[in-house]
Design a protein around this motif. Structure first.
Motif, short mmCIF file in Angstrom:
data_model
loop_
_atom_site.label_atom_id
_atom_site.label_comp_id
_atom_site.label_asym_id
_atom_site.label_seq_id
_atom_site.Cartn_x
_atom_site.Cartn_y
_atom_site.Cartn_z
N SER A 103 0.80 -1.22 0.00
CA SER A 103 0.00 0.00 0.00
C SER A 103 0.83 1.27 0.00
N VAL A 104 2.12 1.17 0.29
CA VAL A 104 2.99 2.34 0.30
C VAL A 104 4.03 2.21 -0.80
N PRO A 105 4.55 3.33 -1.29
CA PRO A 105 5.60 3.25 -2.32
C PRO A 105 6.79 2.45 -1.83
N GLY A 106 7.29 1.59 -2.67
CA GLY A 106 8.46 0.80 -2.32
C GLY A 106 8.17 -0.35 -1.38
N SER A 107 6.94 -0.52 -0.96
CA SER A 107 6.49 -1.57 -0.05
C SER A 107 6.96 -1.35 1.38
N PHE B 5 18.11 -0.67 1.50
CA PHE B 5 19.10 0.33 1.13
C PHE B 5 18.52 1.45 0.28
N ALA B 6 17.26 1.77 0.50
CA ALA B 6 16.62 2.86 -0.23
C ALA B 6 15.47 3.41 0.61
N ASP C 233 23.97 7.34 -7.27
CA ASP C 233 23.19 7.41 -6.03
C ASP C 233 22.40 8.72 -6.03
N GLY C 234 21.20 8.65 -5.52
CA GLY C 234 20.38 9.86 -5.45
C GLY C 234 18.92 9.54 -5.67
N TYR C 235 18.16 10.58 -6.00
CA TYR C 235 16.71 10.45 -6.14
C TYR C 235 16.34 9.94 -7.53
#
Length: 178
Positions: free
Chosen positions: A18-22, A141-142, A160-162
């Motif tokens: 239900s949330v981004p990225g689980s 790791f994110a 690395d970054g957004y």
């Protein structure tokens, strides 16, 4: 019993996506619950089909409820793909109000807020976007969350970054990879 356990596993599975990225912990719990459900279903099916020496097992174990377990699993996995979008749509108004509140703050920071099922740990900025970091979301790791970018589409980092994935209009799902 396995149908009830499958229901619990289904709820944890839907909570995880239900949330981004689980939600990592909910994902681990749902995976564990599905393994227990599979073991119980197979075990009870064997008991029901082969039977144990005691006659009470043959009469007390009914096989038809075991057929519901794969149905619960199939429905859960079919619905799982749309849960995140539905949850975002339900909470969008409150998330926009939180972004507006953060814009009024001099440092644009609002911390530790609860918006429905989302726990916003902090709000920050990147590339003209307001980033809403979600607690307990993302991989090991994110970090993940929502990005409100009204001006233009943000650019993904090359290393690395957004990284951004469009949701709807000025809203994006972001992942901070490090």
């Amino acid at each position: 019993m396995p149908v009830g356990a499958a229901g619990v596993a289904a709820v944890w599975s839907l909570w995880a996506v239900s949330v981004p990225g689980s939600n990592f912990m909910a994902f681990v719990l749902s995976l564990s619950a599905w393994m227990v459900v599979a073991g119980m279903t197979v075990g009870l099916a064997i008991i029901g089909l082969i039977g144990l020496p005691a006659p009470r097992w043959r009469t007390s174990v009914r096989l038809w409820p075991l057929a519901l377990v794969p149905v619960v699993a199939a429905v859960t996995f079919a619905v799982a793909g749309s849960v995140q979008g539905v949850m975002f749509d339900l909470h969008r108004g409150r998330l926009e109000a939180l972004v507006a509140e953060a814009a009024e703050q001099p440092d644009r920071r609002v911390e530790d807020r609860w918006v429905g099922i989302y726990t916003i740990s902090y709000i920050a900025g990147d590339q003209g976007c307001t980033l809403l970091a979600l607690e307990d979301a993302g991989a090991l790791f994110a970090s993940t969350g929502f990005a409100h970018c009204p001006g233009s589409r943000p650019k993904d980092a090359t290393g690395d970054g957004y990284r951004y994935k469009p949701i709807d209009g000025p809203w994006y799902e972001y992942t901070l990879v490090w």
